[in-house]
Design a protein around this motif. Sequence first.
Motif, PDB file in Angstrom:
ATOM      1  N   ARG A 161       0.862  -1.181   0.000  1.00  0.00           N
ATOM      2  CA  ARG A 161       0.000   0.000   0.000  1.00  0.00           C
ATOM      3  C   ARG A 161       0.894   1.224   0.000  1.00  0.00           C
ATOM      4  N   LYS A 162       0.713   2.122  -0.975  1.00  0.00           N
ATOM      5  CA  LYS A 162       1.601   3.280  -1.053  1.00  0.00           C
ATOM      6  C   LYS A 162       0.837   4.497  -1.561  1.00  0.00           C
ATOM      7  N   VAL A 163       1.320   5.656  -1.134  1.00  0.00           N
ATOM      8  CA  VAL A 163       0.859   6.927  -1.672  1.00  0.00           C
ATOM      9  C   VAL A 163       2.088   7.846  -1.687  1.00  0.00           C
ATOM     10  N   PRO A 164       2.303   8.611  -2.752  1.00  0.00           N
ATOM     11  CA  PRO A 164       3.484   9.487  -2.792  1.00  0.00           C
ATOM     12  C   PRO A 164       3.490  10.485  -1.639  1.00  0.00           C
ATOM     13  N   PHE A 165       4.665  10.806  -1.167  1.00  0.00           N
ATOM     14  CA  PHE A 165       4.840  11.669   0.005  1.00  0.00           C
ATOM     15  C   PHE A 165       4.378  13.096  -0.291  1.00  0.00           C
ATOM     16  N   TYR A 166       4.872  13.670  -1.389  1.00  0.00           N
ATOM     17  CA  TYR A 166       4.523  15.048  -1.743  1.00  0.00           C
ATOM     18  C   TYR A 166       3.398  15.082  -2.769  1.00  0.00           C
ATOM     19  N   LYS A 167       2.529  16.064  -2.641  1.00  0.00           N
ATOM     20  CA  LYS A 167       1.379  16.180  -3.540  1.00  0.00           C
ATOM     21  C   LYS A 167       1.801  16.603  -4.946  1.00  0.00           C
ATOM     22  N   ASN A 168       2.745  17.514  -5.045  1.00  0.00           N
ATOM     23  CA  ASN A 168       3.179  18.038  -6.341  1.00  0.00           C
ATOM     24  C   ASN A 168       4.602  17.570  -6.635  1.00  0.00           C
ATOM     25  N   ARG A 169       4.742  16.815  -7.710  1.00  0.00           N
ATOM     26  CA  ARG A 169       6.045  16.256  -8.075  1.00  0.00           C
ATOM     27  C   ARG A 169       6.195  16.434  -9.588  1.00  0.00           C
ATOM     28  N   GLY A 170       7.037  17.386  -9.967  1.00  0.00           N
ATOM     29  CA  GLY A 170       7.047  17.702 -11.393  1.00  0.00           C
ATOM     30  C   GLY A 170       8.407  17.959 -11.980  1.00  0.00           C
ATOM     31  N   ILE A 171       8.405  18.178 -13.288  1.00  0.00           N
ATOM     32  CA  ILE A 171       9.615  18.516 -14.034  1.00  0.00           C
ATOM     33  C   ILE A 171       9.288  19.634 -15.008  1.00  0.00           C
ATOM     34  N   HIS A 172      10.283  20.485 -15.255  1.00  0.00           N
ATOM     35  CA  HIS A 172      10.142  21.428 -16.355  1.00  0.00           C
ATOM     36  C   HIS A 172      11.324  21.246 -17.297  1.00  0.00           C
ATOM     37  N   LEU A 173      11.042  21.358 -18.562  1.00  0.00           N
ATOM     38  CA  LEU A 173      12.027  21.066 -19.596  1.00  0.00           C
ATOM     39  C   LEU A 173      12.661  22.364 -20.076  1.00  0.00           C
ATOM     40  N   ASP A 174      13.928  22.531 -19.726  1.00  0.00           N
ATOM     41  CA  ASP A 174      14.633  23.750 -20.076  1.00  0.00           C
ATOM     42  C   ASP A 174      14.712  23.939 -21.588  1.00  0.00           C
ATOM     43  N   PHE A 175      14.493  25.178 -22.013  1.00  0.00           N
ATOM     44  CA  PHE A 175      14.659  25.583 -23.415  1.00  0.00           C
ATOM     45  C   PHE A 175      13.657  24.914 -24.358  1.00  0.00           C
ATOM     46  N   ILE A 176      12.589  24.366 -23.827  1.00  0.00           N
ATOM     47  CA  ILE A 176      11.555  23.784 -24.676  1.00  0.00           C
ATOM     48  C   ILE A 176      10.441  24.814 -24.836  1.00  0.00           C
ATOM     49  N   GLY A 177      10.399  25.470 -25.987  1.00  0.00           N
ATOM     50  CA  GLY A 177       9.429  26.531 -26.196  1.00  0.00           C
ATOM     51  C   GLY A 177       8.073  26.030 -26.628  1.00  0.00           C
ATOM     52  N   LEU A 178       8.043  24.896 -27.336  1.00  0.00           N
ATOM     53  CA  LEU A 178       6.820  24.352 -27.915  1.00  0.00           C
ATOM     54  C   LEU A 178       6.188  25.324 -28.899  1.00  0.00           C
ATOM     55  N   GLY A 179       7.033  26.140 -29.528  1.00  0.00           N
ATOM     56  CA  GLY A 179       6.545  27.058 -30.542  1.00  0.00           C
ATOM     57  C   GLY A 179       6.265  26.352 -31.852  1.00  0.00           C
ATOM     58  N   ALA A 180       5.719  27.103 -32.812  1.00  0.00           N
ATOM     59  CA  ALA A 180       5.309  26.506 -34.084  1.00  0.00           C
ATOM     60  C   ALA A 180       6.487  25.917 -34.845  1.00  0.00           C
ATOM     61  N   GLY A 181       7.625  26.594 -34.826  1.00  0.00           N
ATOM     62  CA  GLY A 181       8.790  26.083 -35.554  1.00  0.00           C
ATOM     63  C   GLY A 181       9.239  24.727 -35.062  1.00  0.00           C
ATOM     64  N   ALA A 182       9.215  24.551 -33.736  1.00  0.00           N
ATOM     65  CA  ALA A 182       9.617  23.266 -33.161  1.00  0.00           C
ATOM     66  C   ALA A 182       8.585  22.185 -33.457  1.00  0.00           C
ATOM     67  N   MET A 183       7.307  22.548 -33.455  1.00  0.00           N
ATOM     68  CA  MET A 183       6.271  21.557 -33.757  1.00  0.00           C
ATOM     69  C   MET A 183       6.382  21.060 -35.200  1.00  0.00           C
ATOM     70  N   LEU A 184       6.792  21.960 -36.097  1.00  0.00           N
ATOM     71  CA  LEU A 184       6.862  21.622 -37.518  1.00  0.00           C
ATOM     72  C   LEU A 184       8.262  21.214 -37.948  1.00  0.00           C
ATOM     73  N   ASP A 185       9.177  21.058 -36.971  1.00  0.00           N
ATOM     74  CA  ASP A 185      10.573  20.708 -37.247  1.00  0.00           C
ATOM     75  C   ASP A 185      11.244  21.721 -38.163  1.00  0.00           C
ATOM     76  N   ARG A 186      10.906  22.984 -37.987  1.00  0.00           N
ATOM     77  CA  ARG A 186      11.534  24.041 -38.784  1.00  0.00           C
ATOM     78  C   ARG A 186      12.434  24.939 -37.949  1.00  0.00           C
ATOM     79  N   ASP A 187      12.499  24.646 -36.673  1.00  0.00           N
ATOM     80  CA  ASP A 187      13.337  25.432 -35.775  1.00  0.00           C
ATOM     81  C   ASP A 187      14.714  24.782 -35.714  1.00  0.00           C
ATOM     82  N   SER A 188      15.696  25.412 -36.336  1.00  0.00           N
ATOM     83  CA  SER A 188      17.026  24.798 -36.449  1.00  0.00           C
ATOM     84  C   SER A 188      17.703  24.646 -35.091  1.00  0.00           C
ATOM     85  N   THR A 189      17.311  25.457 -34.107  1.00  0.00           N
ATOM     86  CA  THR A 189      17.953  25.359 -32.796  1.00  0.00           C
ATOM     87  C   THR A 189      17.322  24.270 -31.942  1.00  0.00           C
TER      88      THR A 189
END
Length: 706
Positions: A162-190
């Motif tokens: 029987r288990k439940v995670p200790f902390y309620k909020n457990r997350g990650i953020h992805l550095d330099f990930i803009g999720l802009g249109a260029g990246a979605m369409l593979d047109r962002d060279s960076t």
Amino acid sequence: MKKQIIGIFLFAVTIVLLTGCNYKKPEYSIYAESTHLSVINTAKDELTHYLSHLSDKPVKKTQKSDKADILLYTVTQLPNSIELSDRPANPEEFVISTINQNGKKQIIICGFDERAVLYGVYELIEHYMSRINNSPWVDISFDFERGAGRHIDILNEEISLRKVPFYKNRGIHLDFIGLGAGAMLDRDSTQPMDKEIWKRWSRWGARHRLNFITNWPYGKTNWWELVPDSVLEGATNFSPDDLTQSIDIRMQMLDYTRSFALDPYLMNYVPGKGSNEMVEKFSNLFTYNHEKHVARFCYQQPGLWEIFNDVIVSVTNLYPDMEGFNLRRWGESYPCECDFCIGRDTELSRQLLINMIENAKLEREDLKILLSGYADPEYAQHFPDYVTCMIKWGNDWDPSPDPGRSPEYLRSYGNKDVIIDIALPAEESFPLGLIQHTHITEGILKHALNRDEYPNLTGFAAGLGDSDIEFITELNYIIFSKLIRDPEFFDLQEFVNAYLTNKFGKESAADIQESLDIQAAVWSDFFLTRERGGFEFANLAPYSNWARFGDLFVSFPNGGKYAFEWLQERSDDELNESLMMINQLLPLQMEAYTLIINTKNQISTKSQIIYNDYLLQTRGYLSYLQSRKAFVDGLLAYRKGLKEESLTKIRMTIHFNSQLVKILKNKPNNVGYGDTGGNIAEWELNRAIEGIEIENNYLESLMHIY
């Protein structure tokens, strides 16, 4: 005799053929209630995938619960016919138990919600892995490959978990990930692979029982690319068709993340920095500083408030699978200086944020809000209680093992949930990688084991970047994930030993761990030290790309040159203090390097790539320390009038720098081992090499002066 043998053979074949239709190969079967919940489907798929490698029997899904070996239910789905006295009672809590129904032995995973069912699946797999590997310290990432092919009978034991995670909020953020249109369409060279990175970390986060993920675009603000062009009438260089296509891809990504039980947040800065197209199209929203060539959002313009409200409402309605927004006040680098705005940037940005949040909540009452960046108590107290504040670890990513957040400080946030955001292993990275593999532990445990003192600390988040020495990166991430979900029972040293044993073998694990511990100490005392007795040793070290550290691998390739110029301005006492520190650390770094060299013949072929990478790293920092020692020795000799000795020391500095260049040129830019698959950008390696070569050119010029 020959005829008799043939006759017996034919008889045996006949028997097999006659009985074959009634023969069924033993298998394990999995049952889950038919549901629209994609997380339950993911749970079935994941259990089938992993269990099929840990068993010598096929693993199938079945539509008949009474025939199944493993049952998956949420509490609300659990039929009355199943007696389960110990039912989960809290969100994300699960129970795993052996039951008997109609004389059939079965394993049931019952979760409070669908996310808990998926967590139970991963827990069950790690339970079997721990039996196979004879160790309680297993991880579904790095231990799974080792366990594959070593079979276990899942019905051979009684299970009660029987288990439940200790902390309620457990997350990650992805550095330099803009999720802009260029990246979605593979047109962002960076950053052409944003969507693949996002999906990979969604899987990783689920398997490590994290529950939210957010992007973190830094300066790549992209509000304008998240919505159809009609909303902003040409605020980007993408066509309406491009934006529509990128929106569809983004929706698929958010849906994928949801299917792995992670809450996806879209992160953006407010107000941020306008794109060139934005500045051109809506010039009335900006004031322009001609001296600094910067266009700044002006809060006095009514159209600014309208556009930001239109954007956040549009994004809210466009992405139903989005859990909420991660909003960060950012614009302090570009404050408007008109008579209305000057001196009021903090106040006005706060008003704009609150206005945007209230408009978004009118569209979706269940929408969640993370407030990051400038979420200090004084700023945050103006926001509604439903806003969760994500605050930085320590003083602007200070590499201290303690985040320095007192109970009184956290309580000053009132009723708001607080998440402490950590950069792993540090906010900025560079080609040689970071050594630290335990520096977050002390602070997290301090807060976890004194939970009553921190009532509104509801969790931790980690900033993830691919650029680092891979196996240490992976180790950091796994330690973090295990620590925040189960800090009371996590033994760091035992886990690190199990991890290194798996990566490098039992014979070499202890030596590699000792080497890591030594190098962590070297980093703490030199590379990550801002001040020692008033002397900033970090100016000698490649910590980050922030100019104030005067480091080797800064964004400007002249960084090392500036560091040497800075050294020449120090007094003799300061230089001798620096030299004393370096002389203490050099033997330690040499010991760490020697330990690695001596394990070379014990490393398996499987681990050779990451071993070589670590060897290069260890040797690289040895060269770096030797370079700094030689230069300080030479500078002191020059001041004493010892010309030949000073020239010899500068030649040695150039020599050690040249060794460092060779190491960087031999360093693989894509290690790709394990779940995280470390990756070092080619431009980053080239920038470092360029910086050292400029440094050597500068040293050559000094030789003519000396």
